[in-house]
Motif scaffolding. Structure first.
Motif, mmCIF file in Angstrom:
data_model
loop_
_atom_site.group_PDB
_atom_site.id
_atom_site.type_symbol
_atom_site.label_atom_id
_atom_site.label_comp_id
_atom_site.label_asym_id
_atom_site.label_seq_id
_atom_site.Cartn_x
_atom_site.Cartn_y
_atom_site.Cartn_z
ATOM 1 N N PRO A 1 -7.875 48.347 -10.595
ATOM 2 C CA PRO A 1 -8.188 48.051 -9.190
ATOM 3 C C PRO A 1 -9.532 47.340 -9.062
ATOM 4 C CG PRO A 1 -7.434 50.318 -9.443
ATOM 5 C CD PRO A 1 -7.651 49.789 -10.834
ATOM 6 N N PHE A 2 -9.592 46.389 -8.156
ATOM 7 C CA PHE A 2 -10.850 45.708 -7.863
ATOM 8 C C PHE A 2 -11.664 46.556 -6.892
ATOM 9 C CE2 PHE A 2 -7.707 42.427 -8.820
ATOM 10 C CZ PHE A 2 -8.370 41.701 -9.809
ATOM 11 N N GLU B 1 -9.547 42.944 2.355
ATOM 12 C CA GLU B 1 -8.533 42.758 1.338
ATOM 13 C C GLU B 1 -9.151 42.046 0.145
ATOM 14 O OE1 GLU B 1 -5.203 40.679 2.900
ATOM 15 O OE2 GLU B 1 -4.650 42.236 4.336
ATOM 16 N N GLY B 2 -8.618 42.332 -1.031
ATOM 17 C CA GLY B 2 -9.120 41.706 -2.240
ATOM 18 C C GLY B 2 -8.024 40.977 -2.990
ATOM 19 N N PRO B 3 -8.280 40.639 -4.226
ATOM 20 C CA PRO B 3 -7.271 39.950 -5.033
ATOM 21 C C PRO B 3 -6.074 40.855 -5.304
ATOM 22 C CG PRO B 3 -9.466 39.826 -6.030
ATOM 23 C CD PRO B 3 -9.541 40.856 -4.953
ATOM 24 N N PRO B 4 -4.927 40.276 -5.613
ATOM 25 C CA PRO B 4 -3.771 41.102 -6.000
ATOM 26 C C PRO B 4 -4.037 41.783 -7.337
ATOM 27 C CG PRO B 4 -3.324 38.780 -6.402
ATOM 28 C CD PRO B 4 -4.630 38.836 -5.651
ATOM 29 N N THR B 5 -3.466 42.939 -7.535
ATOM 30 C CA THR B 5 -3.678 43.673 -8.788
ATOM 31 C C THR B 5 -2.559 43.431 -9.796
ATOM 32 O OG1 THR B 5 -2.647 45.622 -7.800
ATOM 33 C CG2 THR B 5 -5.056 45.478 -7.708
ATOM 34 N N THR B 6 -1.686 42.506 -9.487
ATOM 35 C CA THR B 6 -0.690 42.055 -10.458
ATOM 36 C C THR B 6 -0.714 40.536 -10.494
ATOM 37 O OG1 THR B 6 1.096 42.004 -8.819
ATOM 38 C CG2 THR B 6 0.830 44.033 -10.102
ATOM 39 N N GLY B 7 -0.539 39.987 -11.682
ATOM 40 C CA GLY B 7 -0.556 38.541 -11.815
ATOM 41 C C GLY B 7 0.484 38.063 -12.808
ATOM 42 N N ASP C 1 -25.847 41.912 0.020
ATOM 43 C CA ASP C 1 -26.091 42.387 1.383
ATOM 44 C C ASP C 1 -24.902 42.028 2.272
ATOM 45 O OD1 ASP C 1 -27.255 43.506 3.576
ATOM 46 O OD2 ASP C 1 -28.839 42.029 3.801
ATOM 47 N N VAL C 2 -25.043 41.051 3.168
ATOM 48 C CA VAL C 2 -23.931 40.707 4.049
ATOM 49 C C VAL C 2 -22.861 39.899 3.331
ATOM 50 C CG1 VAL C 2 -25.382 40.775 6.100
ATOM 51 C CG2 VAL C 2 -25.047 38.611 4.911
ATOM 52 N N LEU C 3 -23.185 39.319 2.186
ATOM 53 C CA LEU C 3 -22.184 38.571 1.436
ATOM 54 C C LEU C 3 -21.124 39.530 0.909
ATOM 55 C CD1 LEU C 3 -24.510 36.410 1.418
ATOM 56 C CD2 LEU C 3 -23.635 35.715 -0.824
ATOM 57 N N PRO C 4 -19.853 39.161 0.983
ATOM 58 C CA PRO C 4 -18.818 40.013 0.400
ATOM 59 C C PRO C 4 -18.915 40.024 -1.115
ATOM 60 C CG PRO C 4 -17.871 37.956 1.175
ATOM 61 C CD PRO C 4 -19.299 37.974 1.648
ATOM 62 N N GLY C 5 -18.390 41.069 -1.732
ATOM 63 C CA GLY C 5 -18.462 41.186 -3.176
ATOM 64 C C GLY C 5 -17.187 41.738 -3.779
ATOM 65 N N ILE C 6 -16.970 41.399 -5.052
ATOM 66 C CA ILE C 6 -15.798 41.856 -5.803
ATOM 67 C C ILE C 6 -16.256 42.331 -7.168
ATOM 68 C CG2 ILE C 6 -13.511 41.240 -6.706
ATOM 69 C CD1 ILE C 6 -13.665 38.739 -4.877
ATOM 70 N N TRP C 7 -15.793 43.504 -7.571
ATOM 71 C CA TRP C 7 -15.994 43.979 -8.947
ATOM 72 C C TRP C 7 -14.693 43.782 -9.700
ATOM 73 C CZ3 TRP C 7 -13.425 47.212 -12.180
ATOM 74 C CH2 TRP C 7 -14.098 47.669 -13.331
ATOM 75 N N VAL C 8 -14.787 43.219 -10.923
ATOM 76 C CA VAL C 8 -13.594 42.961 -11.710
ATOM 77 C C VAL C 8 -13.842 43.380 -13.158
ATOM 78 C CG1 VAL C 8 -14.333 40.570 -12.035
ATOM 79 C CG2 VAL C 8 -11.961 41.166 -12.487
ATOM 80 N N ASP C 9 -12.818 43.871 -13.798
ATOM 81 C CA ASP C 9 -12.887 44.212 -15.216
ATOM 82 C C ASP C 9 -13.000 42.924 -16.023
ATOM 83 O OD1 ASP C 9 -12.650 45.139 -17.786
ATOM 84 O OD2 ASP C 9 -10.578 45.850 -17.589
ATOM 85 N N GLY C 10 -14.185 42.643 -16.535
ATOM 86 C CA GLY C 10 -14.436 41.405 -17.254
ATOM 87 C C GLY C 10 -13.880 41.374 -18.658
ATOM 88 N N MET D 1 -19.434 37.960 -7.210
ATOM 89 C CA MET D 1 -18.412 38.543 -8.077
ATOM 90 C C MET D 1 -19.080 39.124 -9.318
ATOM 91 S SD MET D 1 -14.839 36.890 -9.470
ATOM 92 C CE MET D 1 -15.491 35.775 -10.717
ATOM 93 N N GLU D 2 -18.890 40.410 -9.546
ATOM 94 C CA GLU D 2 -19.408 41.061 -10.740
ATOM 95 C C GLU D 2 -18.291 41.208 -11.753
ATOM 96 O OE1 GLU D 2 -21.062 45.443 -12.247
ATOM 97 O OE2 GLU D 2 -20.971 44.986 -10.098
ATOM 98 N N VAL D 3 -18.473 40.616 -12.948
ATOM 99 C CA VAL D 3 -17.509 40.802 -14.031
ATOM 100 C C VAL D 3 -18.132 41.779 -15.021
ATOM 101 C CG1 VAL D 3 -16.193 38.677 -13.806
ATOM 102 C CG2 VAL D 3 -18.334 38.618 -15.037
ATOM 103 N N TYR D 4 -17.521 42.938 -15.117
ATOM 104 C CA TYR D 4 -18.045 44.021 -15.940
ATOM 105 C C TYR D 4 -17.563 43.839 -17.376
ATOM 106 C CZ TYR D 4 -19.223 48.766 -17.409
ATOM 107 O OH TYR D 4 -19.747 49.856 -18.060
ATOM 108 N N THR D 5 -18.494 43.522 -18.272
ATOM 109 C CA THR D 5 -18.121 43.120 -19.619
ATOM 110 C C THR D 5 -19.032 43.788 -20.646
ATOM 111 O OG1 THR D 5 -17.716 41.165 -21.006
ATOM 112 C CG2 THR D 5 -19.519 41.013 -19.421
ATOM 113 N N TYR D 6 -19.098 43.226 -21.843
ATOM 114 C CA TYR D 6 -19.901 43.823 -22.909
ATOM 115 C C TYR D 6 -20.199 42.754 -23.950
ATOM 116 C CZ TYR D 6 -21.636 47.635 -25.873
ATOM 117 O OH TYR D 6 -22.443 48.484 -26.602
ATOM 118 N N ARG D 7 -21.411 42.789 -24.493
ATOM 119 C CA ARG D 7 -21.741 41.874 -25.592
ATOM 120 C C ARG D 7 -21.872 42.673 -26.879
ATOM 121 N NH1 ARG D 7 -27.187 42.842 -26.355
ATOM 122 N NH2 ARG D 7 -28.523 43.013 -24.513
ATOM 123 N N TYR D 8 -21.274 42.157 -27.938
ATOM 124 C CA TYR D 8 -21.305 42.851 -29.212
ATOM 125 C C TYR D 8 -22.612 42.621 -29.961
ATOM 126 C CZ TYR D 8 -16.270 43.516 -28.584
ATOM 127 O OH TYR D 8 -15.042 43.877 -28.107
#
Length: 398
Positions: free
Chosen positions: A41-42, A49-55, A248-257, A282-289
């Motif tokens: 889920p986003f 409303e956000g992006p669809p959770t199926t693609g 702040d007032v800007l909308p935001g989305i968290w996504v599994d990066g 848009m926050e893409v939640y990721t990881y660097r090795y």
């Protein structure tokens, strides 16, 4: 056990690893030509409303995304080795672990869209049209590089790619400027302005948010949150680690990066939003090795076990591989052959980069200006030395 569109059985552990994947169309060659994947889920901020959770992902798209992510991983492995051989000088920041972020965003971008980022950009340079040899030659300071060897690791460019930037956070207001240019041109393009969690507290980023909102600029502010700044965890460096809420007032989305499909879906949604309503974070939640850069071992502020756990449970390439295999979009032999092909391509590009030569001294002062109005000499490195300005007409974003 689950069934794919081909009717073949898939072990239960693959189902557990891949979330939900079901092929929907079968080709005459016994390949599924399309599959539907579910995402995590986003998380939303100031959005009803956000992006669809199926693609839906076609076989061709799946193969392309896998190839792109695997090529970036190989490129970064080669870059790291070249640095250790002291053939890459200065700074070198690797993207290993974050491949799904770039590939997912690129999968949603259209020909008129633009991107500007920080200094972790080898993979983006490749995605925006530069060959592996062009990337590695640039890293090694050779004339076959995309900037003729004058930019290096942090300053690569391509059409619609306004490069990596070495000053922390400086690319964000520049990205807002690129979005403003899109609005002036009326070309329907947007700009993705990428920055890391370590840069998220820079004042210029909030200034860019403000101006973009007031002027309704088609700008997507993308925080690639890999959990750590230069050597500090996000929790230690930020009072609010929900970066998608910080506009702040800007909308935001968290996504599994770590999910290439999720990133694509979120980016498609964001593009539509900024074109019709206004800017979005848009926050893409990721990881660097790897460490922050090659000079950082990356183990003084996190454990080796943590890195290994992410590799085993969240790796963007292996998890996507399992998804497309279980959906019947490709076979294991097909992907193995592709892996070998990519390795061969990058190994050959590495060899060519090593054999490449540097530009000559007269070319050091070419294309400093797109149009040198003063028509004056360029000051050299030593007192009293001057060099002529010239152009090779290689500026890519004029």
């Amino acid at each position: 056990m689950i069934k794919t569109g081909m009717g073949s059985l898939v072990p239960r552990f693959l189902r557990q690893q891949t979330a939900a994947a079901q092929s929907t169309v079968v080709s005459v060659k016994n390949y599924a030509t399309e599959a539907t994947f579910e995402t995590k889920p986003f998380k939303l901020h100031n959005l009803k409303e956000g992006p669809p959770t199926t693609g839906k992902v076609s076989r061709d798209e799946a193969i392309k995304y896998y190839r792109q992510m695997q090529t970036i991983r190989r490129l970064e492995t080669s870059a790291g080795n070249l640095y250790k051989e002291k053939l890459v000088r200065g700074f070198c920041h690797l993207y290993s672990g974050q491949e799904a972020c770039a590939v997912g965003m690129k999968g949603a971008m259209r020909s008129q869209d633009n991107i500007i980022s920080a200094y972790r950009v080898h993979g983006w340079t490749y995605l925006m049209g530069v060959s592996p040899k062009g990337v590695l030659s640039e890293l090694t300071g050779k004339q076959g590089g995309c900037a003729r060897g004058k930019g290096g690791s942090m300053h690569m460019y391509a059409p619609n790619f306004y490069g990596g930037n070495g000053i922390v956070g400086a690319q964000v207001p520049l990205g807002a400027g690129v979005a403003l240019a899109c609005k002036y041109k009326g070309n329907g393009g947007v700009c993705l302005a990428l920055y890391g969690d370590g840069a998220a507290n820079q004042g210029q980023i909030f200034e860019a948010y403000n101006m973009a909102h007031l002027w309704k600029l088609p700008c997507i502010f993308v925080c690639e949150n890999n959990g750590y700044g230069m050597g500090t965890s996000a929790e230690r460096g930020s009072c609010n680690v929900n970066y998608y809420q910080r506009g702040d007032v800007l909308p935001g989305i968290w996504v599994d990066g770590m999910d290439v499909v999720a990133v694509r879906l979120a980016t498609e949604f964001a593009i539509n939003h900024v074109l019709n309503i206004g800017p979005v974070v848009m926050e893409v939640y990721t990881y660097r090795y790897s460490g922050h850069s090659m000079s950082d071992p990356g183990t003084s502020y996190r454990t080796r076990e943590e890195v290994q756990e992410v590799r085993q449970t969240r790796d963007p390439i292996s998890s996507f591989k399992e998804k497309i295999l279980s959906a019947g979009l490709a076979t294991a032999d097909e992907l193995k052959a592709m892996d070998n092909e990519i390795k061969k391509e990058v190994d050959e590009a590495t060899k060519q980069a090593k054999a490449d030569t540097e530009i000559g001294l007269p070319e050091l002062t070419t294309d400093i200006y797109s149009n040198n109005l003063a028509d004056a000499d360029i000051r050299g490195c030593t007192p009293g030395s001057w060099l002529k300005h010239a152009t090779l007409k290689r500026a890519v974003n004029l």
